[in-house]
Design a protein around this motif. Structure first.
Motif, PDB file in Angstrom:
ATOM      1  N   ASP A  27       0.012   5.489  -1.506  1.00  0.00           N
ATOM      2  CA  ASP A  27      -0.231   6.388  -2.627  1.00  0.00           C
ATOM      3  C   ASP A  27       1.045   7.094  -3.065  1.00  0.00           C
ATOM      4  O   ASP A  27       1.136   7.599  -4.190  1.00  0.00           O
ATOM      5  CB  ASP A  27      -1.266   7.447  -2.234  1.00  0.00           C
ATOM      6  N   GLU A  28       2.031   7.119  -2.178  1.00  0.00           N
ATOM      7  CA  GLU A  28       3.278   7.833  -2.487  1.00  0.00           C
ATOM      8  C   GLU A  28       4.262   6.989  -3.292  1.00  0.00           C
ATOM      9  O   GLU A  28       5.274   7.498  -3.773  1.00  0.00           O
ATOM     10  CB  GLU A  28       3.959   8.293  -1.192  1.00  0.00           C
TER      11      GLU A  28
ATOM     12  N   GLN B  81      -1.570  -1.154  -3.706  1.00  0.00           N
ATOM     13  CA  GLN B  81      -2.978  -0.785  -3.576  1.00  0.00           C
ATOM     14  C   GLN B  81      -3.094   0.650  -3.061  1.00  0.00           C
ATOM     15  O   GLN B  81      -2.227   1.127  -2.325  1.00  0.00           O
ATOM     16  CB  GLN B  81      -3.687  -1.735  -2.607  1.00  0.00           C
ATOM     17  N   PRO B  82      -4.154   1.361  -3.452  1.00  0.00           N
ATOM     18  CA  PRO B  82      -4.337   2.724  -2.938  1.00  0.00           C
ATOM     19  C   PRO B  82      -4.607   2.718  -1.439  1.00  0.00           C
ATOM     20  O   PRO B  82      -5.009   1.701  -0.873  1.00  0.00           O
ATOM     21  CB  PRO B  82      -5.565   3.229  -3.724  1.00  0.00           C
ATOM     22  N   ASP B  83      -4.356   3.835  -0.817  1.00  0.00           N
ATOM     23  CA  ASP B  83      -4.494   3.943   0.639  1.00  0.00           C
ATOM     24  C   ASP B  83      -5.961   4.092   1.054  1.00  0.00           C
ATOM     25  O   ASP B  83      -6.363   5.088   1.682  1.00  0.00           O
ATOM     26  CB  ASP B  83      -3.672   5.123   1.164  1.00  0.00           C
ATOM     27  N   HIS B  84      -6.762   3.074   0.704  1.00  0.00           N
ATOM     28  CA  HIS B  84      -8.174   3.040   1.101  1.00  0.00           C
ATOM     29  C   HIS B  84      -8.509   1.615   1.520  1.00  0.00           C
ATOM     30  O   HIS B  84      -8.099   0.650   0.856  1.00  0.00           O
ATOM     31  CB  HIS B  84      -9.084   3.487  -0.038  1.00  0.00           C
TER      32      HIS B  84
ATOM     33  N   THR C 190       0.855  -1.189   0.000  1.00  0.00           N
ATOM     34  CA  THR C 190       0.000   0.000   0.000  1.00  0.00           C
ATOM     35  C   THR C 190       0.887   1.233   0.000  1.00  0.00           C
ATOM     36  O   THR C 190       2.039   1.184   0.420  1.00  0.00           O
ATOM     37  CB  THR C 190      -0.918   0.038   1.229  1.00  0.00           C
TER      38      THR C 190
ATOM     39  N   GLN D  72       5.890  12.062  -4.018  1.00  0.00           N
ATOM     40  CA  GLN D  72       6.044  10.635  -4.289  1.00  0.00           C
ATOM     41  C   GLN D  72       7.495  10.192  -4.122  1.00  0.00           C
ATOM     42  O   GLN D  72       8.428  10.990  -4.202  1.00  0.00           O
ATOM     43  CB  GLN D  72       5.568  10.312  -5.708  1.00  0.00           C
TER      44      GLN D  72
END
Length: 417
Positions: free
Chosen positions: A198-199, A237-240, A196, A211
């Motif tokens: 997003d960066e 995976q995105p941070d969700h 995980t 990033q």
């Protein structure tokens, strides 16, 4: 896996936080995946695989008595007459069926060729001369017969290696010499990697503001590329929580062990713990008294263990080296990483910041006349620093009572390759 006491049940473990490292390691080994099922593979592609059953020779090596060098095959009883000349028998070549040798004859023979019936020694060709269709012994013979006896190296049905052995090219060569074509090995242990962040950006890709290039997945992907393992990469995976939960469900459906990186702390932007809750995974522990790597955790979902590694690279690598590797080798029953720990002495005083187990990269040096190497700590740094690991010979485990570890203190060091 042999346990000295009944393993704790999952219900006994739910909600353990900030446990001691040795307890975390014990639980990781207890809940390691079951040993993979056996499968038959060609010997030619078995290197690096783990034997699921003992390996036995299909036939003796060599399978027949043969000449150890080029020369003349004769009977020992005819040796006294060899100086006066022995009639030549038919030539015997390696790779061909043995030919009959007339009694009292000397048959030319090449290295590896089968010994003819009635002959029990080979006279080196350098000690002989040929005249008039006869072989003459011109120098005193060696006291060695120069014959390889059938089964001299390996007897038929002899055990070549026990179960749990890692196949090497040398062992594969020996197995091939005994006539084996396929062998029983454990199926590769399937390891799913779920990252995980997003960066995170893949190596070489352009960076947007905020990033960084992903290093932990690069390390784990390279480390887990072994014949006894099969890596299943679910990407970043995105941070969700929702997409992470979906990835976790897919991972446990296809893998024996799941490893996650990042998002394992308690912050509001950390999705792993929320996703694990959404999937209904059972928390065995979360948080270990260690530095770096405190957010390390272990969960269980649908019978599959999930190790949650921190996002910082150094912390994640420490958790991998000491926990994930231990689970893999416990499952396979083999030391596939060639893991070695050595006892060393600190070269200088070291002051711990807190009385928790600390891991530090060190250089090792063995002085002349000393049986135990000295360990020099080359960095303390943050859990995000990678460069000290590249320069290190190993990771020192710094524990004990009190904050001061004096020079000369014995420490265990995990050697790095």
């Amino acid at each position: 896996m042999t346990l000295h006491s009944p393993p704790p049940t999952i219900c006994d473990l739910t909600g353990r936080h900030n446990i001691r490292f040795k307890d975390a390691l014990g639980l990781a080994r207890t809940f390691a995946p079951n040993q993979p099922t056996p499968q038959q593979v060609p010997l030619s592609s078995s290197t690096g695989r783990v034997l699921s059953a003992p390996l036995f020779a299909a036939h003796s090596v060599p399978p027949f008595a043969n000449a150890a060098m080029d020369g003349y095959a004769i009977a020992q009883r005819d040796l006294d007459r060899a100086a006066y000349g022995l009639p030549l028998g038919p030539a015997i070549l390696a790779g061909h069926a043995p030919k009959d040798r007339p009694p009292g004859a000397a048959s030319p023979i090449t290295t590896g060729a089968p010994m003819p019936v009635g002959a029990d020694i080979v006279i080196e060709q350098e000690r002989c001369s040929l005249r008039g269709g006869r072989m003459f012994l011109t120098t005193p013979p060696s006291d060695k017969p120069h014959v390889r006896a059938a089964g001299e190296d390996v007897k038929c049905d002899a055990q070549l290696a026990p179960a749990g052995t890692i196949m090497s090219p040398r062992l594969a060569a020996l197995a091939s010499a005994t006539g084996l074509k396929t062998i029983a090995v454990q199926a590769p242990l399937r390891i799913a990697l779920v990252s995980t962040g997003d960066e995170l950006v893949a190596a070489g890709e352009p960076l947007s503001p905020g990033q960084i290039h992903d290093s932990t997945r690069m390390f784990l992907s390279a480390e887990l590329q072994k014949p006894a393992l099969r890596l299943i990469d679910f990407g970043v995976q995105p941070d969700h929580p929702q997409p992470v939960a979906e990835a976790l469900r897919a991972a446990v459906a296809t893998a024996d062990l799941v490893v996650t990186t990042g998002g394992a702390s308690a912050g509001r932007a950390d999705p792993i713990r929320a996703a694990l809750t959404e999937t209904g995974a059972t928390e065995l522990f979360h948080g270990v008294k260690m530095r770096p790597g405190k957010p390390l955790g272990l969960h269980h979902l649908d019978g599959v263990p999930i190790v949650t590694l921190p996002g910082n690279p150094f912390a994640a690598i420490v958790g991998y080296y000491f926990v994930v590797r231990a689970m893999i080798e416990t499952s396979l029953g083999a030391n596939i990483f060639d893991t070695a720990q050595v006892d060393a002495r600190l070269s200088a005083d070291f002051v711990r910041r807190r009385e928790v187990l600390e891991f530090a990269p060190v250089r090792l040096r063995t002085d002349q006349g000393s049986a135990r190497p000295t360990a020099t700590i080359i960095a303390r740094g943050s859990s995000a620093c990678l460069s000290p690991l590249v320069a290190a010979d190993g990771l020192a485990v710094l524990g004990g009572r009190g904050k001061l570890l004096s020079a000369g203190t014995h420490v265990s060091v995990l050697k790095l390759h």
